[in-house]
Structure formats: C-alpha cells, structure tokens
Design an enzyme around this catalytic site. Structure first.
Site, PDB file in Angstrom:
ATOM      1  N   GLN A 276      42.571 -17.284  17.549  1.00  0.00           N
ATOM      2  CA  GLN A 276      42.641 -17.787  16.164  1.00  0.00           C
ATOM      3  C   GLN A 276      41.454 -17.276  15.345  1.00  0.00           C
ATOM      4  O   GLN A 276      41.605 -16.847  14.208  1.00  0.00           O
ATOM      5  CB  GLN A 276      42.629 -19.318  16.151  1.00  0.00           C
ATOM      6  CG  GLN A 276      43.819 -19.960  16.856  1.00  0.00           C
ATOM      7  CD  GLN A 276      43.665 -21.481  16.909  1.00  0.00           C
ATOM      8  OE1 GLN A 276      43.121 -22.083  15.997  1.00  0.00           O
ATOM      9  NE2 GLN A 276      44.132 -22.094  17.990  1.00  0.00           N
TER      10      GLN A 276
ATOM     11  N   CYS B   7      36.497  21.634  39.360  1.00  0.00           N
ATOM     12  CA  CYS B   7      35.373  22.069  38.513  1.00  0.00           C
ATOM     13  C   CYS B   7      34.090  22.177  39.347  1.00  0.00           C
ATOM     14  O   CYS B   7      33.943  23.124  40.105  1.00  0.00           O
ATOM     15  CB  CYS B   7      35.227  21.163  37.303  1.00  0.00           C
ATOM     16  SG  CYS B   7      34.340  21.981  35.962  1.00  0.00           S
TER      17      CYS B   7
ATOM     18  N   ASP C  57      33.007  -6.685  14.726  1.00  0.00           N
ATOM     19  CA  ASP C  57      31.845  -5.794  14.884  1.00  0.00           C
ATOM     20  C   ASP C  57      31.447  -5.223  13.530  1.00  0.00           C
ATOM     21  O   ASP C  57      32.319  -4.899  12.721  1.00  0.00           O
ATOM     22  CB  ASP C  57      32.203  -4.576  15.766  1.00  0.00           C
ATOM     23  CG  ASP C  57      32.393  -4.946  17.218  1.00  0.00           C
ATOM     24  OD1 ASP C  57      32.086  -6.096  17.571  1.00  0.00           O
ATOM     25  OD2 ASP C  57      32.865  -4.080  17.975  1.00  0.00           O
ATOM     26  N   ILE C  58      30.152  -5.047  13.323  1.00  0.00           N
ATOM     27  CA  ILE C  58      29.691  -4.409  12.081  1.00  0.00           C
ATOM     28  C   ILE C  58      30.273  -3.002  11.978  1.00  0.00           C
ATOM     29  O   ILE C  58      30.752  -2.583  10.938  1.00  0.00           O
ATOM     30  CB  ILE C  58      28.140  -4.326  12.072  1.00  0.00           C
ATOM     31  CG1 ILE C  58      27.556  -5.733  11.964  1.00  0.00           C
ATOM     32  CG2 ILE C  58      27.656  -3.444  10.934  1.00  0.00           C
ATOM     33  CD1 ILE C  58      26.047  -5.775  12.038  1.00  0.00           C
TER      34      ILE C  58
ATOM     35  N   SER D  20      37.490  -3.651  25.702  1.00  0.00           N
ATOM     36  CA  SER D  20      38.255  -3.345  26.932  1.00  0.00           C
ATOM     37  C   SER D  20      39.403  -4.318  27.128  1.00  0.00           C
ATOM     38  O   SER D  20      39.717  -4.711  28.252  1.00  0.00           O
ATOM     39  CB  SER D  20      37.363  -3.406  28.179  1.00  0.00           C
ATOM     40  OG  SER D  20      36.248  -2.594  28.014  1.00  0.00           O
TER      41      SER D  20
ATOM     42  N   GLU E  94      45.054   3.679  16.879  1.00  0.00           N
ATOM     43  CA  GLU E  94      44.286   2.612  17.546  1.00  0.00           C
ATOM     44  C   GLU E  94      42.863   2.591  16.983  1.00  0.00           C
ATOM     45  O   GLU E  94      42.233   3.638  16.841  1.00  0.00           O
ATOM     46  CB  GLU E  94      44.260   2.893  19.052  1.00  0.00           C
ATOM     47  CG  GLU E  94      43.414   1.905  19.836  1.00  0.00           C
ATOM     48  CD  GLU E  94      43.272   2.285  21.319  1.00  0.00           C
ATOM     49  OE1 GLU E  94      44.027   3.148  21.813  1.00  0.00           O
ATOM     50  OE2 GLU E  94      42.381   1.714  21.975  1.00  0.00           O
TER      51      GLU E  94
ATOM     52  N   HIS F 186      40.167  21.647  35.031  1.00  0.00           N
ATOM     53  CA  HIS F 186      40.420  20.231  35.338  1.00  0.00           C
ATOM     54  C   HIS F 186      41.923  19.972  35.346  1.00  0.00           C
ATOM     55  O   HIS F 186      42.489  19.638  34.294  1.00  0.00           O
ATOM     56  CB  HIS F 186      39.792  19.336  34.271  1.00  0.00           C
ATOM     57  CG  HIS F 186      38.315  19.277  34.303  1.00  0.00           C
ATOM     58  ND1 HIS F 186      37.638  18.172  34.768  1.00  0.00           N
ATOM     59  CD2 HIS F 186      37.372  20.172  33.937  1.00  0.00           C
ATOM     60  CE1 HIS F 186      36.332  18.400  34.673  1.00  0.00           C
ATOM     61  NE2 HIS F 186      36.144  19.605  34.175  1.00  0.00           N
TER      62      HIS F 186
ATOM     63  N   GLU G 143      43.538  17.526  36.371  1.00  0.00           N
ATOM     64  CA  GLU G 143      43.911  16.115  36.181  1.00  0.00           C
ATOM     65  C   GLU G 143      44.363  15.781  34.767  1.00  0.00           C
ATOM     66  O   GLU G 143      45.133  14.840  34.571  1.00  0.00           O
ATOM     67  CB  GLU G 143      42.736  15.205  36.585  1.00  0.00           C
ATOM     68  CG  GLU G 143      41.516  15.217  35.664  1.00  0.00           C
ATOM     69  CD  GLU G 143      40.492  16.284  36.003  1.00  0.00           C
ATOM     70  OE1 GLU G 143      40.865  17.291  36.650  1.00  0.00           O
ATOM     71  OE2 GLU G 143      39.317  16.136  35.626  1.00  0.00           O
TER      72      GLU G 143
ATOM     73  N   GLY H   2      42.445  -3.672  26.390  1.00  0.00           N
ATOM     74  CA  GLY H   2      43.657  -2.927  26.758  1.00  0.00           C
ATOM     75  C   GLY H   2      44.455  -2.405  25.577  1.00  0.00           C
ATOM     76  O   GLY H   2      45.661  -2.176  25.698  1.00  0.00           O
TER      77      GLY H   2
ATOM     78  N   GLY I 294      31.203  17.134  37.858  1.00  0.00           N
ATOM     79  CA  GLY I 294      29.889  16.509  37.797  1.00  0.00           C
ATOM     80  C   GLY I 294      28.858  17.430  37.171  1.00  0.00           C
ATOM     81  O   GLY I 294      29.085  18.629  37.012  1.00  0.00           O
TER      82      GLY I 294
ATOM     83  N   PRO J 213      39.807 -18.510  20.634  1.00  0.00           N
ATOM     84  CA  PRO J 213      39.193 -17.220  20.300  1.00  0.00           C
ATOM     85  C   PRO J 213      40.164 -16.297  19.551  1.00  0.00           C
ATOM     86  O   PRO J 213      39.751 -15.561  18.650  1.00  0.00           O
ATOM     87  CB  PRO J 213      38.827 -16.631  21.674  1.00  0.00           C
ATOM     88  CG  PRO J 213      38.755 -17.802  22.600  1.00  0.00           C
ATOM     89  CD  PRO J 213      39.732 -18.818  22.075  1.00  0.00           C
TER      90      PRO J 213
HETATM   91  N1  GLN Z   1      28.191  21.211  35.921  1.00  0.00           N
HETATM   92  C1  GLN Z   1      29.182  22.221  36.102  1.00  0.00           C
HETATM   93  C2  GLN Z   1      29.259  23.168  34.915  1.00  0.00           C
HETATM   94  O1  GLN Z   1      28.817  22.844  33.854  1.00  0.00           O
HETATM   95  C3  GLN Z   1      30.546  21.611  36.386  1.00  0.00           C
HETATM   96  C4  GLN Z   1      31.091  20.893  35.204  1.00  0.00           C
HETATM   97  C5  GLN Z   1      32.232  19.977  35.583  1.00  0.00           C
HETATM   98  O2  GLN Z   1      32.425  19.636  36.746  1.00  0.00           O
HETATM   99  N2  GLN Z   1      32.991  19.551  34.595  1.00  0.00           N
HETATM  100  O3  GLN Z   1      29.775  24.243  35.042  1.00  0.00           O
END
Ligand code: GLN
Length: 541
Positions: free
Chosen positions: A194, A384, A149-150, A14, A142, A512, A514, A16, A357, A192
């Site tokens: 170096q 979603c 790390d192994i 992490s 990247e 989604h 986003e 960056g 979720g 570190p």
């Molecule tokens: N759990 C829900 C589904 O599988 C919503 C998935 C999500 O929010 N990405 O449809």
C-alpha cells in the site's frame, strides 16, 4: 502504433521485475504480438561494464556489443525481442548525453535542468527503442531500482509525461511488490505494498496491475480484495507471484491468472489467446529429468548467485536437452594453491568448467584443474578466461615452458602465450573498450565445435582484452592442440576455439557461448559438453 507496458518495483530491490517483464513478454509473443524490451537503470555508471559482477551480478553482452544489466539476459531467454545498445539506459548514460549536448551549445543558452532536459532525454530513449523497428505492438520497459528511491524519480517523472504524450489508453503500469509473511502474526502483510503504491501515486502514476511476490505463501481472496481496494486497482489485476521453480514455469503461473489478458484489455488490444504448448512441454521435460550430472565450476569464490547468471541458465538449458539435471557446483580454485588435493576434490565430478574472469587471483588453481581434466580425460569446457587457462596449461605441460602465462597476470613473462589484443594497445579507458559483441568464427572440419554447431560459420559474443598469441600456434598444434574456430581479420587470425586431440571432450572458446542459449534452443557447446559429462558418468558407473 506501439503500446507500452512499464514495470516498476516496490518495497525492496531484487523483487523479480526482470522475470515479470520477460514472462509477460513471452505471454504476449505467444499471442503473435511483436514486442520490444528495454531496461532503464537509475545508477550513475554509464553502463554496468565497470561494475563488479560479484556485487551487481553478471554483465550481459548483446550482439552489437552493449554491456548491459543481467535482466536483458532474461529478456533474451524468455522472448525473441531483438536487444541492442538501445535496450539499456542508465542515469549515467542519460546525463552523459545531456552534458555533451550542453557542451555543443545545443540548449541555446538555456539553464539545463532535470525537468525538462533529463526527462526529455529519458523519453527520447524510450522512443528510440522502436524507432527503427517496424511493427512493434508492445514495448515493455522495466525501471530498475525501487519506487521511493531518490535515483529513480526522474525516470518515473518521465513516465508520467510520456503517458500523457502518447495517451493514457496506450500505457499499462505493472507494479511488482513484496508482500512479506510475518511468522509471528501468521499472515501476509499488505501494508508495504500500500505504501509503495502511495509513493507511486505521489509522483502521479497509478498502477494498473500489481504483481505480489509472496514467497512460499499465496494471497487469499480477502487479501487480494484488500490490496485492490487500498491500491485502487481492479481485483482481477492483483496477481499472485509466489516463488516458483524452475523460473521457466513462472510465466505459466501468470498465464493461469490471465496477466497477459489483463494487460491487453488495459491497452485496448483484442488479440486471440496464445499457444504455450511448446513452452509448457519444455518446462515439463525440465521437471521430469532425474539423472544428475555434476559439473565443477572452478574459480574464485563467488558470493553472488547472479555473477554467472547466463552460464547457470545455459546449463539448465543443456540439461533439458539431455534429459538430466545439471548440478553446477562452485569449486574454489585458490584452495588448490594452498595444497588441497586436486584429484581428490575433482574426482567426484562428471565434467569441469572454467568460466570467465579477470585478474590473477586463483589462476594457478584453475591451471591445476585443467591439468587434471586433460590428463584424466574428464570432459572440460573453457569459457573466455577458461580458454586462456587451457592454453597456458598446455604450453606449460606440453611444450615444457613452466613460466608461460598471460600478460594480464605477468606482464614480464618470458612466454606470453596469451597477450593483449593488438587493438587494445594504447587503450586507457576501462568503460566499453574491450573486444565486445558478436564476431564471425570459422569452424574447422572434424572438430567437436563443427559437430556441435553443424555449420562452418558461427557468430558468438565476446568480452575480453587478451588473446591467443600466434607465436606459439605451430608448436602447440604439433603437440596435440587443435584450433577449431578462428576469426579472420585481414591477414591476422584470432584463435577462437581450441580442442585437444585424443581427449573425449575438451573444448574451450574465447567467446561467451552462454549469452545465446535459450531454454528451447540450448547453446551447442553447452549441450554437447553436458552430453559428454553424462557419458563420462555412465562410463564410470
Ligand atoms: N581477463 C581475460 C581477458 O580480458 C578474460 C576475460 C573474460 O573471461 N571475459 O581477455
């Protein structure tokens, strides 16, 4: 011919590397170069799709449906590189491919080994990145994990071989390290770094550039000289990377130290200086915003900042456009189930969002939050799972069916208003089997969605298994629900966006949004939701 930049990380994870890679990509593109970007991840999962986002961070999804590391989100937000299935390879996917070849007998009786078979596969993935794309000037690759790390050894060995194959003059190695500040000594410590460069050299790699993460401090000239000397790097190629906020200002710090110029010189490329004026203006606008819009993100408790990375960033972008700072605060939905007052908690916010979720924990609390937003005309944005929750709430409240839910939460519900996608029936494997990637969506006239996008057809990215159950469509539409986006698939229509008649701003998408938001081009639904939240705030004041 494509030249290569390899980004490695030292001292800690992490550190960056993702932002360094993406920021360098931006600087190279600003000079008119065409770039490609890729991440190699040393873990054994075939892709991060099966990993818990609360531990590993968000799963980012590409247009073509790859479930990838969240660093690819940075690549897309900072650059215009085209990302796809080819842009992320893990140890698991590499071994998978090699083992399948072995089973097909393609190794002709040979003993299959890490060197050369695994390293060959890694090199072929790097080559594949640009194989079908013409005119890529620079590919930035990247390497996840930390040098030493192994797990990352085969990747570094593959890079050592690759460098010789394409010619050392065509490769530039950028090493990102932590230079910790020791309070008691009052000093930044270079040891570190170096050590981590020594670990790289043991494998046969010598960095050309060292990007030093120094926290709140900055390296002085003497310390830069010391790192340069001990690490065998030119003085100009020691880059100061102190913590900078917002993250979109980070590439400007690199530019002021000529990171792109140093890399191009190393690659033997003579390219005129670039134009960063638009990017700089965007950063200035972001910094200048004073008005604060408070959004409640109602969900399960999230311990990991990166679990909803793209959503956090999409709100930053929407804020830039609306000249306000979006303060996104996580509100635990389970507390509502335990009796905490929904109205008292949510009344201090200007908008409510329920995000993606899985699983049934905290669902009832999310439904309560949607009810509050609907009844009190608070701007609501569902993403979603957030759309599925809105549908469940409306079915319960508007149709009077109190047991309605998704079959994800109760397979035996009498009212499965959200149910498994037909294509998901019979799917047994968890990895890579959801409805993934970009699908066409047709927008209805006179809707919030149509107004936001300004177009009647859009393409957005998906990651789900459940969908709206059309058996409830007519009744819900008669009660005020509006279907503003649909995906037509033969004679079946999937509900992709819903709205609520008579509510100032209530919009929720099965996809989604986003994943496609960029700082200079905010995603339309995020942009309009934040605008509605700002207006709601003004109206209340
Ligand atoms: N759990 C829900 C589904 O599988 C919503 C998935 C999500 O929010 N990405 O449809």
């Amino acid at each position: 011919m494509t030249k290569y930049v390899f980004t490695t990380g030292g001292v800690v994870s992490s550190v960056g590397k993702g932002i360094v890679s993406a920021g360098l990509g931006l600087l190279l593109e600003s000079r008119g170069l065409k770039i490609a970007m890729m991440k190699l991840d040393p873990y054994i999962n075939v892709d991060p799709g099966t990993m818990n986002p609360f531990e590993h961070g968000e799963v980012f999804v590409t247009d073509d449906g790859a479930e990838t590391d969240l660093d690819l989100g940075h690549y897309e937000r900072f650059t215009s590189a085209k990302l796809s299935q080819k842009s992320n390879a893990t140890t698991g996917s590499i071994y998978n491919a090699v083992i399948q070849k072995e089973r097909r007998g393609e190794f002709l009786g040979k003993t299959v080994q890490v060197i050369p078979h695994i390293t060959d596969e890694i090199k072929s993935r790097i080559r594949m990145l640009t194989a079908e794309e013409d005119g890529v000037d620079v590919a930035i690759v990247e390497i996840g994990g930390t040098v030493g790390d192994i797990e990352s050894l085969p990747f570094l060995e593959a890079l050592r071989q690759f460098r010789l194959e394409i010619g050392p003059e065509n490769c530039c190695f950028v090493h990102v390290t932590l230079v910790p500040y020791i309070e008691a000594a009052g000093e930044l410590k270079t040891k570190p770094t170096q050590h981590s460069v020594r670990a790289l050299r043991d494998i046969g790699l010598q960095p050309d550039v060292i990007v030093c993460r120094t926290g709140k401090k900055r390296l002085g000239p003497d310390q830069c000289a010391k790192i340069a000397l001990f690490c065998n790097v030119t003085r100009e190629a020691i880059i100061n990377a102190e913590d900078i906020s917002p993250i979109y200002a980070i590439p400007l710090n690199f530019k002021s130290q000529q990171l792109d110029g140093i890399v191009l010189k190393r690659l033997g490329m003579d390219v005129p200086e670039g134009d960063l004026s638009e990017w700089t203006a965007m950063v200035e606008r972001l910094k200048a915003a004073e008005k604060v819009v408070k959004i409640a993100a109602v969900g399960k408790y999230v311990g990991h900042d990166d679990a909803y990375k793209s959503i956090n960033e999409a709100f930053v972008h929407a804020g830039i456009w609306n000249d306000c700072k979006v303060s996104l605060q996580w509100v635990d939905s389970e507390q509502f189930e335990k009796g905490v007052d929904v109205a008292a908690t949510l009344s201090e916010y200007d908008g409510i969002v329920v995000g993606p979720g899985f699983g049934s924990r905290g669902i009832e609390g999310k439904i309560m939050a949607v009810r509050y937003a609907r009844e009190n005309r608070v701007p609501y944005f569902g993403i979603c799972l957030g759309m599925q929750i809105a549908v469940i709430e409306m079915t319960r409240s508007l149709l009077g069916l109190p047991k309605a839910t998704s079959t994800e939460f109760d397979p035996n519900t009498p009212d499965p208003v959200i149910s498994l996608l037909s294509e998901q029936r019979g799917v047994m494997e968890m990895g890579g089997t959801m409805r993934l990637g970009q699908y066409r969506c047709e927008l209805g006239e006179d809707t919030l969605a149509r107004a936001a996008y300004g177009s009647d057809v859009i393409f957005e990215r998906h990651r789900h298994r459940y969908e709206f159950n059309n058996a409830y469509l007519e009744r819900l539409c008669a009660s005020g629900m509006v279907v503003s986006g649909r995906h037509v698939k033969g004679d079946h229509e999937l509900v992709e966006i819903i709205e609520l008649k008579g509510h100032p701003w209530f919009c929720a998408s099965q996809f989604h949004p986003e994943f496609k938001s960029k700082p200079q081009r905010p995603q339309p639904l995020f942009r309009d939701f934040v605008r509605a939240a700002a207006a709601y705030k003004d109206a209340r004041a």
